[in-house]
Design a protein around this motif. Structure first.
Motif, PDB file in Angstrom:
ATOM      1  N   MET A 109       0.772  -1.347   0.066  1.00 22.40           N
ATOM      2  CA  MET A 109      -0.019  -0.187  -0.001  1.00 22.40           C
ATOM      3  C   MET A 109       0.962   1.114  -0.037  1.00 22.40           C
ATOM      4  SD  MET A 109      -3.181   0.941   0.196  1.00 22.40           S
ATOM      5  CE  MET A 109      -4.153  -0.256   0.793  1.00 22.40           C
ATOM      6  N   GLU A 110       1.808   1.223   0.855  1.00 25.62           N
ATOM      7  CA  GLU A 110       2.778   2.209   0.923  1.00 25.62           C
ATOM      8  C   GLU A 110       3.587   2.544  -0.459  1.00 25.62           C
ATOM      9  OE1 GLU A 110       5.032   1.690   4.488  1.00 25.62           O
ATOM     10  OE2 GLU A 110       3.412   2.358   5.753  1.00 25.62           O
ATOM     11  N   GLN A 111       4.031   1.416  -1.101  1.00 25.75           N
ATOM     12  CA  GLN A 111       4.512   1.884  -2.218  1.00 25.75           C
ATOM     13  C   GLN A 111       3.731   2.234  -3.451  1.00 25.75           C
ATOM     14  OE1 GLN A 111       6.479  -1.815  -3.883  1.00 25.75           O
ATOM     15  NE2 GLN A 111       6.916  -0.928  -5.681  1.00 25.75           N
ATOM     16  N   TRP A 112       2.538   1.918  -3.393  1.00 25.75           N
ATOM     17  CA  TRP A 112       1.694   2.112  -4.166  1.00 25.75           C
ATOM     18  C   TRP A 112       1.148   3.714  -4.101  1.00 25.75           C
ATOM     19  CZ3 TRP A 112      -3.814   3.399  -2.850  1.00 25.75           C
ATOM     20  CH2 TRP A 112      -4.564   3.634  -3.700  1.00 25.75           C
ATOM     21  N   LEU A 113       0.987   4.349  -2.836  1.00 28.34           N
ATOM     22  CA  LEU A 113       0.957   5.668  -2.586  1.00 28.34           C
ATOM     23  C   LEU A 113       2.153   6.550  -3.192  1.00 28.34           C
ATOM     24  CD1 LEU A 113      -0.928   5.608   0.928  1.00 28.34           C
ATOM     25  CD2 LEU A 113      -2.187   6.179  -1.203  1.00 28.34           C
ATOM     26  N   SER A 114       3.366   5.898  -2.721  1.00 27.68           N
ATOM     27  CA  SER A 114       4.420   6.540  -3.269  1.00 27.68           C
ATOM     28  C   SER A 114       4.575   6.673  -4.922  1.00 27.68           C
ATOM     29  CB  SER A 114       5.628   5.902  -2.792  1.00 27.68           C
ATOM     30  OG  SER A 114       5.910   5.986  -1.617  1.00 27.68           O
ATOM     31  N   GLU A 115       4.090   5.722  -5.565  1.00 28.24           N
ATOM     32  CA  GLU A 115       3.978   5.770  -6.904  1.00 28.24           C
ATOM     33  C   GLU A 115       3.046   6.749  -7.468  1.00 28.24           C
ATOM     34  OE1 GLU A 115       3.385   1.641  -7.887  1.00 28.24           O
ATOM     35  OE2 GLU A 115       5.449   0.876  -7.446  1.00 28.24           O
ATOM     36  N   LEU A 116       1.940   6.997  -6.811  1.00 29.72           N
ATOM     37  CA  LEU A 116       0.954   8.006  -7.235  1.00 29.72           C
ATOM     38  C   LEU A 116       1.691   9.622  -6.834  1.00 29.72           C
ATOM     39  CD1 LEU A 116      -2.414   6.569  -5.727  1.00 29.72           C
ATOM     40  CD2 LEU A 116      -1.774   6.645  -8.050  1.00 29.72           C
ATOM     41  N   GLY A 117       2.770   9.598  -6.205  1.00 30.69           N
ATOM     42  CA  GLY A 117       3.191  10.771  -5.732  1.00 30.69           C
ATOM     43  C   GLY A 117       2.867  11.274  -4.541  1.00 30.69           C
ATOM     44  N   ALA A 118       2.131  10.516  -3.706  1.00 34.50           N
ATOM     45  CA  ALA A 118       1.849  10.758  -2.352  1.00 34.50           C
ATOM     46  C   ALA A 118       2.951  10.776  -1.473  1.00 34.50           C
ATOM     47  CB  ALA A 118       0.848  10.018  -1.732  1.00 34.50           C
ATOM     48  N   VAL A 119       3.309  11.796  -0.359  1.00 30.01           N
ATOM     49  CA  VAL A 119       4.475  11.880   0.510  1.00 30.01           C
ATOM     50  C   VAL A 119       3.552  11.243   1.833  1.00 30.01           C
ATOM     51  CG1 VAL A 119       5.907  13.358   1.541  1.00 30.01           C
ATOM     52  CG2 VAL A 119       5.330  13.336  -0.901  1.00 30.01           C
ATOM     53  N   GLY A 126      -4.852  21.967  -8.932  1.00 27.40           N
ATOM     54  CA  GLY A 126      -6.145  22.383  -8.732  1.00 27.40           C
ATOM     55  C   GLY A 126      -6.497  21.636  -7.508  1.00 27.40           C
ATOM     56  N   TRP A 127      -5.860  20.950  -6.574  1.00 31.83           N
ATOM     57  CA  TRP A 127      -6.296  20.325  -5.519  1.00 31.83           C
ATOM     58  C   TRP A 127      -5.165  19.650  -4.845  1.00 31.83           C
ATOM     59  CZ3 TRP A 127      -5.707  15.088  -5.351  1.00 31.83           C
ATOM     60  CH2 TRP A 127      -5.821  14.220  -6.602  1.00 31.83           C
ATOM     61  N   THR A 128      -5.499  19.472  -3.388  1.00 33.89           N
ATOM     62  CA  THR A 128      -4.486  18.491  -2.572  1.00 33.89           C
ATOM     63  C   THR A 128      -5.330  17.289  -2.020  1.00 33.89           C
ATOM     64  OG1 THR A 128      -4.880  20.063  -0.861  1.00 33.89           O
ATOM     65  CG2 THR A 128      -2.884  20.368  -2.153  1.00 33.89           C
ATOM     66  N   ALA A 129      -4.780  16.222  -1.484  1.00 36.20           N
ATOM     67  CA  ALA A 129      -5.413  15.532  -0.964  1.00 36.20           C
ATOM     68  C   ALA A 129      -4.734  14.858   0.209  1.00 36.20           C
ATOM     69  CB  ALA A 129      -5.820  14.256  -1.834  1.00 36.20           C
ATOM     70  N   GLU A 130      -5.589  14.584   1.528  1.00 34.94           N
ATOM     71  CA  GLU A 130      -4.870  13.846   2.718  1.00 34.94           C
ATOM     72  C   GLU A 130      -5.620  12.465   2.452  1.00 34.94           C
ATOM     73  OE1 GLU A 130      -4.801  15.231   7.173  1.00 34.94           O
ATOM     74  OE2 GLU A 130      -6.546  14.110   6.811  1.00 34.94           O
ATOM     75  N   ILE A 131      -4.606  11.681   2.512  1.00 35.34           N
ATOM     76  CA  ILE A 131      -5.098   9.974   2.616  1.00 35.34           C
ATOM     77  C   ILE A 131      -4.775   9.600   3.806  1.00 35.34           C
ATOM     78  CG2 ILE A 131      -4.714   7.928   1.131  1.00 35.34           C
ATOM     79  CD1 ILE A 131      -3.824   9.537  -1.242  1.00 35.34           C
ATOM     80  N   GLU A 132      -5.599   8.803   4.297  1.00 37.39           N
ATOM     81  CA  GLU A 132      -5.255   8.370   5.694  1.00 37.39           C
ATOM     82  C   GLU A 132      -5.600   6.768   5.585  1.00 37.39           C
ATOM     83  OE1 GLU A 132      -6.946   8.619  10.470  1.00 37.39           O
ATOM     84  OE2 GLU A 132      -7.913   9.740   8.760  1.00 37.39           O
ATOM     85  N   LEU A 133      -4.847   5.959   5.830  1.00 34.08           N
ATOM     86  CA  LEU A 133      -4.692   4.533   6.015  1.00 34.08           C
ATOM     87  C   LEU A 133      -5.620   4.050   7.376  1.00 34.08           C
ATOM     88  CD1 LEU A 133      -1.414   3.538   4.644  1.00 34.08           C
ATOM     89  CD2 LEU A 133      -3.520   3.916   3.501  1.00 34.08           C
ATOM     90  N   ASP A 134      -6.817   3.776   7.425  1.00 39.88           N
ATOM     91  CA  ASP A 134      -7.279   3.353   8.528  1.00 39.88           C
ATOM     92  C   ASP A 134      -7.403   1.866   8.813  1.00 39.88           C
ATOM     93  OD1 ASP A 134      -8.518   4.862  10.770  1.00 39.88           O
ATOM     94  OD2 ASP A 134     -10.412   5.411   9.543  1.00 39.88           O
ATOM     95  N   ILE A 135      -8.053   1.305   9.852  1.00 43.62           N
ATOM     96  CA  ILE A 135      -7.992  -0.080  10.014  1.00 43.62           C
ATOM     97  C   ILE A 135      -8.600  -0.941   8.923  1.00 43.62           C
ATOM     98  CG2 ILE A 135      -9.041  -1.943  11.542  1.00 43.62           C
ATOM     99  CD1 ILE A 135      -8.141  -0.211  13.892  1.00 43.62           C
ATOM    100  N   GLU A 136      -9.918  -0.314   8.616  1.00 41.61           N
ATOM    101  CA  GLU A 136     -10.886  -0.992   7.831  1.00 41.61           C
ATOM    102  C   GLU A 136     -11.078  -0.414   6.223  1.00 41.61           C
ATOM    103  OE1 GLU A 136     -14.426  -2.209   9.333  1.00 41.61           O
ATOM    104  OE2 GLU A 136     -13.695  -2.928  11.061  1.00 41.61           O
ATOM    105  N   GLU A 137     -10.584   1.012   6.144  1.00 43.02           N
ATOM    106  CA  GLU A 137     -10.803   1.464   4.779  1.00 43.02           C
ATOM    107  C   GLU A 137      -9.716   2.634   4.547  1.00 43.02           C
ATOM    108  OE1 GLU A 137     -14.625   3.096   5.529  1.00 43.02           O
ATOM    109  OE2 GLU A 137     -13.810   5.035   6.970  1.00 43.02           O
ATOM    110  N   LEU A 138      -9.748   2.939   3.291  1.00 40.89           N
ATOM    111  CA  LEU A 138      -8.758   4.121   3.150  1.00 40.89           C
ATOM    112  C   LEU A 138      -9.700   5.420   2.970  1.00 40.89           C
ATOM    113  CD1 LEU A 138      -6.091   4.161   0.662  1.00 40.89           C
ATOM    114  CD2 LEU A 138      -7.811   5.661   0.312  1.00 40.89           C
ATOM    115  N   SER A 139      -9.194   6.476   3.688  1.00 40.10           N
ATOM    116  CA  SER A 139     -10.042   7.923   3.657  1.00 40.10           C
ATOM    117  C   SER A 139      -9.225   8.880   2.720  1.00 40.10           C
ATOM    118  CB  SER A 139     -10.231   8.167   5.151  1.00 40.10           C
ATOM    119  OG  SER A 139     -11.043   7.479   6.058  1.00 40.10           O
ATOM    120  N   VAL A 140     -10.037   9.706   2.137  1.00 42.55           N
ATOM    121  CA  VAL A 140      -9.487  10.853   1.445  1.00 42.55           C
ATOM    122  C   VAL A 140     -10.204  11.999   1.635  1.00 42.55           C
ATOM    123  CG1 VAL A 140      -8.683  11.335  -0.907  1.00 42.55           C
ATOM    124  CG2 VAL A 140      -8.826   9.077  -0.553  1.00 42.55           C
TER     125      VAL A 140
END
Length: 75
Positions: A1-11, A26-40
């Motif tokens: 999951m972390e590698q995938w997010l890095s490949e998307l350009g997330a830090v 045009g936008w920014t996103a905060e991505i949170e890895l939760d226990i049962e889901e990914l929140s954006v």
């Protein structure tokens, strides 16, 4: 999951390893890895767009391709 997010350009945030920041034109996103889901949480870069913060939740059961498409589509 972390590698995938890095490949998307997330830090990954150094203060919280579950939080990632992604910046696009045009936008920014905060991505949170939760226990049962990914929140954006997206925020438009320009106030002229008139959008407040938009938040979506994606269960880990969703395909990576579908989640990636949704994230990159932006708010």
């Amino acid at each position: 999951m972390e590698q995938w997010l890095s490949e998307l350009g997330a830090v990954q945030r150094s203060t919280n390893s579950c939080l990632w920041d992604l910046t696009r034109s045009g936008w920014t996103a905060e991505i949170e890895l939760d226990i049962e889901e990914l929140s954006v949480r997206w925020q438009a870069s320009s106030t002229s767009v008139g959008l407040a913060t938009v938040e979506r939740h994606f269960p880990y059961a969703f395909s990576r391709a579908d989640v990636e498409a949704a994230i990159l589509a932006g708010p």
